[in-house]
Design an enzyme around this catalytic site. Structure first.
Site, PDB file in Angstrom:
ATOM      1  N   ARG A   1       0.859  -1.192   0.000  1.00  0.00           N
ATOM      2  CA  ARG A   1       0.000   0.000   0.000  1.00  0.00           C
ATOM      3  C   ARG A   1       0.892   1.238   0.000  1.00  0.00           C
ATOM      4  NH1 ARG A   1      -3.802   0.530   5.083  1.00  0.00           N
ATOM      5  NH2 ARG A   1      -5.011  -1.129   4.115  1.00  0.00           N
TER       6      ARG A   1
ATOM      7  N   ARG B   1      -1.459   7.673   9.298  1.00  0.00           N
ATOM      8  CA  ARG B   1      -1.569   7.048   7.966  1.00  0.00           C
ATOM      9  C   ARG B   1      -1.720   8.120   6.886  1.00  0.00           C
ATOM     10  NH1 ARG B   1      -3.853   1.641   8.287  1.00  0.00           N
ATOM     11  NH2 ARG B   1      -2.935   0.662  10.121  1.00  0.00           N
TER      12      ARG B   1
ATOM     13  N   LYS C   1      -3.212   2.585  14.822  1.00  0.00           N
ATOM     14  CA  LYS C   1      -3.304   3.430  13.627  1.00  0.00           C
ATOM     15  C   LYS C   1      -3.916   4.783  13.987  1.00  0.00           C
ATOM     16  CE  LYS C   1      -5.947   0.387  11.450  1.00  0.00           C
ATOM     17  NZ  LYS C   1      -6.963  -0.306  10.629  1.00  0.00           N
TER      18      LYS C   1
ATOM     19  N   LYS D   1      -5.629   8.329  12.032  1.00  0.00           N
ATOM     20  CA  LYS D   1      -6.093   8.826  10.731  1.00  0.00           C
ATOM     21  C   LYS D   1      -6.472  10.302  10.781  1.00  0.00           C
ATOM     22  CE  LYS D   1      -7.423   4.251   9.230  1.00  0.00           C
ATOM     23  NZ  LYS D   1      -8.475   3.358   8.729  1.00  0.00           N
TER      24      LYS D   1
ATOM     25  N   CYS E   1     -15.618  -2.988   0.625  1.00  0.00           N
ATOM     26  CA  CYS E   1     -14.204  -3.166   0.986  1.00  0.00           C
ATOM     27  C   CYS E   1     -13.624  -4.348   0.209  1.00  0.00           C
ATOM     28  CB  CYS E   1     -14.071  -3.405   2.482  1.00  0.00           C
ATOM     29  SG  CYS E   1     -14.603  -5.062   2.951  1.00  0.00           S
TER      30      CYS E   1
ATOM     31  N   CYS F   1      -7.912 -10.314   2.079  1.00  0.00           N
ATOM     32  CA  CYS F   1      -7.949  -9.797   3.449  1.00  0.00           C
ATOM     33  C   CYS F   1      -7.988 -10.937   4.466  1.00  0.00           C
ATOM     34  CB  CYS F   1      -9.162  -8.885   3.642  1.00  0.00           C
ATOM     35  SG  CYS F   1      -9.239  -8.284   5.345  1.00  0.00           S
TER      36      CYS F   1
ATOM     37  N   CYS G   1     -16.356  -7.791   7.124  1.00  0.00           N
ATOM     38  CA  CYS G   1     -16.281  -8.014   8.573  1.00  0.00           C
ATOM     39  C   CYS G   1     -16.640  -6.695   9.246  1.00  0.00           C
ATOM     40  CB  CYS G   1     -14.889  -8.502   8.991  1.00  0.00           C
ATOM     41  SG  CYS G   1     -13.671  -7.190   9.222  1.00  0.00           S
TER      42      CYS G   1
ATOM     43  N   CYS H   1     -13.974  -1.000   6.886  1.00  0.00           N
ATOM     44  CA  CYS H   1     -13.053  -0.363   5.938  1.00  0.00           C
ATOM     45  C   CYS H   1     -13.751   0.438   4.838  1.00  0.00           C
ATOM     46  CB  CYS H   1     -12.133  -1.405   5.324  1.00  0.00           C
ATOM     47  SG  CYS H   1     -11.086  -2.194   6.556  1.00  0.00           S
TER      48      CYS H   1
HETATM   49 FE1  SRM Z   1      -9.063  -1.183   6.743  1.00  0.00          FE
HETATM   50  C1  SRM Z   1      -7.624  -3.651   8.481  1.00  0.00           C
HETATM   51  C2  SRM Z   1      -8.313  -2.756   3.896  1.00  0.00           C
HETATM   52  C3  SRM Z   1      -9.787   1.639   5.095  1.00  0.00           C
HETATM   53  C4  SRM Z   1     -10.691  -0.005   9.541  1.00  0.00           C
HETATM   54  N1  SRM Z   1      -8.084  -2.901   6.340  1.00  0.00           N
HETATM   55  C5  SRM Z   1      -7.513  -3.760   7.228  1.00  0.00           C
HETATM   56  C6  SRM Z   1      -6.663  -4.818   6.488  1.00  0.00           C
HETATM   57  C7  SRM Z   1      -5.278  -4.277   6.381  1.00  0.00           C
HETATM   58  C8  SRM Z   1      -6.711  -6.238   7.070  1.00  0.00           C
HETATM   59  C9  SRM Z   1      -5.644  -6.632   8.049  1.00  0.00           C
HETATM   60  O1  SRM Z   1      -5.388  -5.900   9.035  1.00  0.00           O
HETATM   61  O2  SRM Z   1      -5.079  -7.704   7.874  1.00  0.00           O
HETATM   62  C10 SRM Z   1      -7.384  -4.808   5.113  1.00  0.00           C
HETATM   63  C11 SRM Z   1      -6.542  -5.261   3.908  1.00  0.00           C
HETATM   64  C12 SRM Z   1      -7.428  -5.913   2.863  1.00  0.00           C
HETATM   65  C13 SRM Z   1      -6.763  -6.147   1.575  1.00  0.00           C
HETATM   66  O3  SRM Z   1      -6.572  -7.334   1.214  1.00  0.00           O
HETATM   67  O4  SRM Z   1      -6.474  -5.191   0.868  1.00  0.00           O
HETATM   68  C14 SRM Z   1      -7.947  -3.404   5.087  1.00  0.00           C
HETATM   69  N2  SRM Z   1      -8.957  -0.650   4.881  1.00  0.00           N
HETATM   70  C15 SRM Z   1      -8.722  -1.463   3.822  1.00  0.00           C
HETATM   71  C16 SRM Z   1      -8.983  -0.764   2.511  1.00  0.00           C
HETATM   72  C17 SRM Z   1      -8.069  -1.210   1.380  1.00  0.00           C
HETATM   73  C18 SRM Z   1     -10.451  -0.988   2.139  1.00  0.00           C
HETATM   74  C19 SRM Z   1     -10.892  -0.495   0.783  1.00  0.00           C
HETATM   75  O5  SRM Z   1     -11.778  -1.155   0.245  1.00  0.00           O
HETATM   76  O6  SRM Z   1     -10.432   0.516   0.303  1.00  0.00           O
HETATM   77  C20 SRM Z   1      -8.793   0.689   2.967  1.00  0.00           C
HETATM   78  C21 SRM Z   1      -7.373   1.135   2.911  1.00  0.00           C
HETATM   79  C22 SRM Z   1      -7.228   2.562   3.338  1.00  0.00           C
HETATM   80  C23 SRM Z   1      -5.845   3.109   3.184  1.00  0.00           C
HETATM   81  O7  SRM Z   1      -5.458   3.384   2.055  1.00  0.00           O
HETATM   82  O8  SRM Z   1      -5.182   3.318   4.199  1.00  0.00           O
HETATM   83  C24 SRM Z   1      -9.204   0.584   4.432  1.00  0.00           C
HETATM   84  N3  SRM Z   1      -9.982   0.549   7.261  1.00  0.00           N
HETATM   85  C25 SRM Z   1     -10.292   1.539   6.388  1.00  0.00           C
HETATM   86  C26 SRM Z   1     -11.227   2.453   6.970  1.00  0.00           C
HETATM   87  C27 SRM Z   1     -11.873   3.641   6.273  1.00  0.00           C
HETATM   88  C28 SRM Z   1     -11.130   4.917   6.484  1.00  0.00           C
HETATM   89  O9  SRM Z   1     -10.067   4.948   7.095  1.00  0.00           O
HETATM   90  O10 SRM Z   1     -11.634   5.936   6.031  1.00  0.00           O
HETATM   91  C29 SRM Z   1     -11.497   1.981   8.248  1.00  0.00           C
HETATM   92  C30 SRM Z   1     -12.526   2.572   9.237  1.00  0.00           C
HETATM   93  C31 SRM Z   1     -12.045   3.807   9.874  1.00  0.00           C
HETATM   94  C32 SRM Z   1     -11.241   3.499  11.092  1.00  0.00           C
HETATM   95  O11 SRM Z   1     -10.044   3.310  10.980  1.00  0.00           O
HETATM   96  O12 SRM Z   1     -11.830   3.414  12.174  1.00  0.00           O
HETATM   97  C33 SRM Z   1     -10.705   0.780   8.417  1.00  0.00           C
HETATM   98  N4  SRM Z   1      -9.109  -1.722   8.732  1.00  0.00           N
HETATM   99  C34 SRM Z   1      -9.897  -1.139   9.689  1.00  0.00           C
HETATM  100  C35 SRM Z   1      -9.779  -1.894  10.916  1.00  0.00           C
HETATM  101  C36 SRM Z   1     -10.503  -1.584  12.246  1.00  0.00           C
HETATM  102  C37 SRM Z   1      -9.735  -0.588  13.030  1.00  0.00           C
HETATM  103  C38 SRM Z   1     -10.305  -0.374  14.406  1.00  0.00           C
HETATM  104  O13 SRM Z   1     -10.138   0.718  14.953  1.00  0.00           O
HETATM  105  O14 SRM Z   1     -10.875  -1.288  14.972  1.00  0.00           O
HETATM  106  C39 SRM Z   1      -8.894  -2.964  10.643  1.00  0.00           C
HETATM  107  C40 SRM Z   1      -8.428  -4.060  11.609  1.00  0.00           C
HETATM  108  C41 SRM Z   1      -7.362  -3.589  12.536  1.00  0.00           C
HETATM  109  O15 SRM Z   1      -6.806  -2.504  12.418  1.00  0.00           O
HETATM  110  O16 SRM Z   1      -7.072  -4.367  13.450  1.00  0.00           O
HETATM  111  C42 SRM Z   1      -8.502  -2.834   9.263  1.00  0.00           C
HETATM  112 FE1  SF4 Z   2     -10.991  -6.855   5.484  1.00  0.00          FE
HETATM  113 FE2  SF4 Z   2     -12.920  -6.372   7.215  1.00  0.00          FE
HETATM  114 FE3  SF4 Z   2     -11.541  -4.364   6.187  1.00  0.00          FE
HETATM  115 FE4  SF4 Z   2     -13.231  -5.643   4.666  1.00  0.00          FE
HETATM  116  S1  SF4 Z   2     -13.773  -4.477   6.500  1.00  0.00           S
HETATM  117  S2  SF4 Z   2     -11.118  -5.118   4.088  1.00  0.00           S
HETATM  118  S3  SF4 Z   2     -13.069  -7.709   5.427  1.00  0.00           S
HETATM  119  S4  SF4 Z   2     -10.726  -5.920   7.506  1.00  0.00           S
END
Ligand code: SRM
Ligand code: SF4
Length: 570
Positions: free
Chosen positions: A76, A146, A211, A213, A436, A442, A481, A485
């Site tokens: 990324r 980030r 993380k 943001k 997502c 993922c 899940c 995201c």
């Molecule tokens: Fe996310 C984890 C993909 C935006 C909340 N996210 C992940 C991981 C890295 C899975 C992992 O930890 O093993 C996913 C990788 C999937 C893959 O195969 O690509 C993943 N997140 C994404 C993306 C690619 C989704 C998309 O369809 O675009 C986004 C990448 C953003 C970027 O460029 O940095 C993405 N993730 C978000 C957002 C939206 C946002 O930031 O605007 C959120 C919700 C906002 C937030 O952070 O609260 C988000 N991702 C999470 C979480 C839950 C965090 C939490 O506070 O509980 C996880 C899991 C974790 O961190 O443990 C996670």
């Molecule tokens: Fe993976 Fe859950 Fe984020 Fe979807 S919402 S990309 S399933 S961690």
């Protein structure tokens, strides 16, 4: 740094501390012939923008054959505000072809690009080539600030350049400073520090608890879901200039289905920071906020380590006093915020005299060629020939900017020839839908999302058509899940994966990003999702007040009366 409570620090804190500012043994591991990294290195790699994954479609088959998982890396990038030069975009395009299993680019909800399916042996070359194009992956993931997101719309109004200036100042101040990145990926010389010097003056050796943001948006148009971020900066404008920012704190989407103590939270207004006197003021304020999370965030339980939990535990007043103490001044109260729009910036728009930009709809943010649509090829050709600046939106789309007006017909023709629909040919349902990544890459996905949403959209198109809602902006978001995201808890309608083929349905968010939705029904099978929502949409059509949108309707009438309605199976 203070660590709250008597609990032991989490395992990841120990890994970070022992990593020597993100070095671990990654450099050595890149030399061995193993297809994957150790658990410790995999954790540290996240800070370098790399996730170790495996192709989950192949897991069972490989297991039956007695083989190990097919390990792949997701790379990324960190692309501040989502802006790429044509040459930078073309490097991603080339890397997808040459170094990934899937041959695709995936735009993310935070304006970056992910390359999925990079083999360990190709990782260093991939990162080096990105660096040659001046794109870094450091800071794209991991417990640090980030990619900072910002409204991607271009234009010649002065506030856009001013916000960009502030964004880059924030990136500069809040970015990791470790030399590890250069040593590991770019064969840089090891750093020599003199006594008392540290590599990370802001973060220290354990970085942040979780993380972090940051998002920026001009007042009025919440196109980026500013309230979902740890820090949101809303620019106030006078005569098209930024006069200051209202600072929001403590937003976040993530929750865990099995833990009622976790929840999504919209950021709370904290203060107003003037821009008139000193550009640095907003940077100082955000830095102070980051240090509070650094010093007081939960380092024992990662589930509660985001700043939203710290703010709710200690209270916003305590938080404000702590920021004031660190800045040595009293904070001004936040200004009232009014939102008119949550634009997707799709279609042709005037950019400046003689130039236009085109917001292009990208299904699920996945840039690839299929039999019917040569999206990846045509984007490459357009970028090569017409050299637009490429801007990524937080809604998974692309904006091609700096296009001389006379080139518009040629670009449209290219897209048509490649089978790519122009935004005015894409239904409102699609334009407002987002999923997502989820399976197969993922590691946290419990259900399909990116591969499932396309199966739902035609059904929603038909239903909206039937109900006369085809032109209504109703956001539909899906995730594999509860982590959130695709920011599902803001959506009018959200499907959140709970197990393979089953989703929790949430209704009543706001397209302006200012309200969270509520759980409507749990564990609904995929093929009943549309029919589960149907009665509420029907009631909306019958009972809505003039000008009322779907989310507001759900919040006004409540969901209780629909809860006993069984899905009307068609
Ligand atoms: Fe996310 C984890 C993909 C935006 C909340 N996210 C992940 C991981 C890295 C899975 C992992 O930890 O093993 C996913 C990788 C999937 C893959 O195969 O690509 C993943 N997140 C994404 C993306 C690619 C989704 C998309 O369809 O675009 C986004 C990448 C953003 C970027 O460029 O940095 C993405 N993730 C978000 C957002 C939206 C946002 O930031 O605007 C959120 C919700 C906002 C937030 O952070 O609260 C988000 N991702 C999470 C979480 C839950 C965090 C939490 O506070 O509980 C996880 C899991 C974790 O961190 O443990 C996670
Ligand atoms: Fe993976 Fe859950 Fe984020 Fe979807 S919402 S990309 S399933 S961690």
């Amino acid at each position: 740094m203070a660590i709250e409570g008597p609990e032991k620090e989490s395992k990841i804190e120990i890994i970070k501390r022992e990593s020597r500012y993100l070095r671990g043994t990654i450099k050595e591991a890149l030399q061995d012939d193993k297809p994957m990294f150790s658990e410790e290195n995999a954790q540290i790699l996240k800070f370098h923008g790399v996730y170790q994954q495996d192709d989950r479609d192949l897991r069972l088959k490989l297991k039956k054959e007695g083989k190990d998982k097919h390990y792949i890396m997701m790379v990324r990038a960190r692309i501040p505000g989502g802006v790429l030069s044509p040459d930078q975009y073309l490097v991603f395009d080339r890397l997808a072809d040459e170094y990934t299993d899937y041959g695709t680019l995936r735009i993310t909800t935070r304006q970056t690009i992910q390359l999925h399916g990079v083999l360990k042996g190709n990782l260093k070359k991939t990162i080096q080539l990105l660096n040659e194009a001046l794109v870094t992956t450091l800071g794209a993931c991991g417990d640090q600030v980030r990619n900072i997101i910002c409204c991607a719309a271009p234009g010649d109004e002065p506030f856009r350049a001013e916000m960009r200036e502030d964004l880059l100042a924030l990136v500069d101040r809040l970015g990791a400073k470790t030399n590890a990145y250069h040593e590991i990926w770019l064969d840089g010389e090891p750093v020599r520090l003199s006594e008392g010097q540290t590599e990370e003056p802001l973060y220290g050796e354990v970085y942040l608890p979780r993380k972090f943001k940051v998002a920026m948006v001009p007042e009025g148009d919440n196109c980026i879901d500013v309230y979902d971020n740890d820090v949101g900066l809303v620019a106030h404008l006078e005569d098209q200039h930024v006069v200051g920012y209202t600072v929001l704190v403590g937003g976040g989407m993530g929750r865990t289905a099995s833990d009622q103590g976790t929840y999504p939270r919209l950021a709370s207004p904290l203060c107003y920071v003037s821009r008139k006197d000193l550009v640095d003021t907003v940077v100082d304020t955000v830095t102070a906020i980051v240090t509070i999370e650094r010093d007081y965030g939960d380092r024992a339980n990662r589930r509660f380590a985001r700043m939203k939990y710290l703010i709710d535990r200690r209270g916003l007043d305590w938080f404000r006093q702590e920021v004031e103490a660190r800045l040595g001044r009293t904070l001004e109260p936040p200004r009232p915020l009014v939102w008119h729009n949550g634009a997707d910036h799709l279609g042709w728009h005037r950019e400046r005299q003689g130039f236009s930009y085109l917001g292009l709809y990208i299904p699920n943010g996945r840039i690839r060629d299929t039999e019917t649509m040569r999206l990846k090829s045509v984007l490459r050709d357009i970028v090569r020939e017409f050299r637009p600046t490429v801007r990524l939106t937080t809604q998974h789309n692309v904006i091609l900017s700096d296009i001389p007006d006379e080139l518009r017909p040629a670009i449209e023709q290219r897209l048509r020839d490649a089978g790519v629909p122009l935004p005015n040919e894409v239904s409102t349902v699609r334009r407002n839908a987002m999923a997502c990544v989820a399976l197969p890459t993922c590691g946290l996905a419990v259900a399909e999302s990116e591969r499932a949403l396309p199966g739902l959209l035609p059904q929603f198109e038909q239903l909206f058509n039937e109900l006369g809602l085809s032109n209504e902006t109703i956001t539909i978001r899906m995730t594999g899940c509860p982590n959130g995201c695709a920011r599902p808890y803001n959506a009018d309608i959200a499907f959140v994966g709970r197990s393979l083929g089953k989703y929790d349905v949430f209704l009543g968010g706001s397209r302006l990003g200012t309200s969270l939705n509520k759980l409507f029904k749990e564990l609904v099978p995929f093929d009943q999702l549309v029919d589960t929502v149907r009665p509420v949409l029907e009631a909306f059509v019958r009972e809505r007040e003039p000008g009322e949108d779907f989310g507001s309707f759900c919040r006004r009438v409540g969901l209780e009366r629909f809860r006993d309605t069984e899905p009307t199976l068609s």
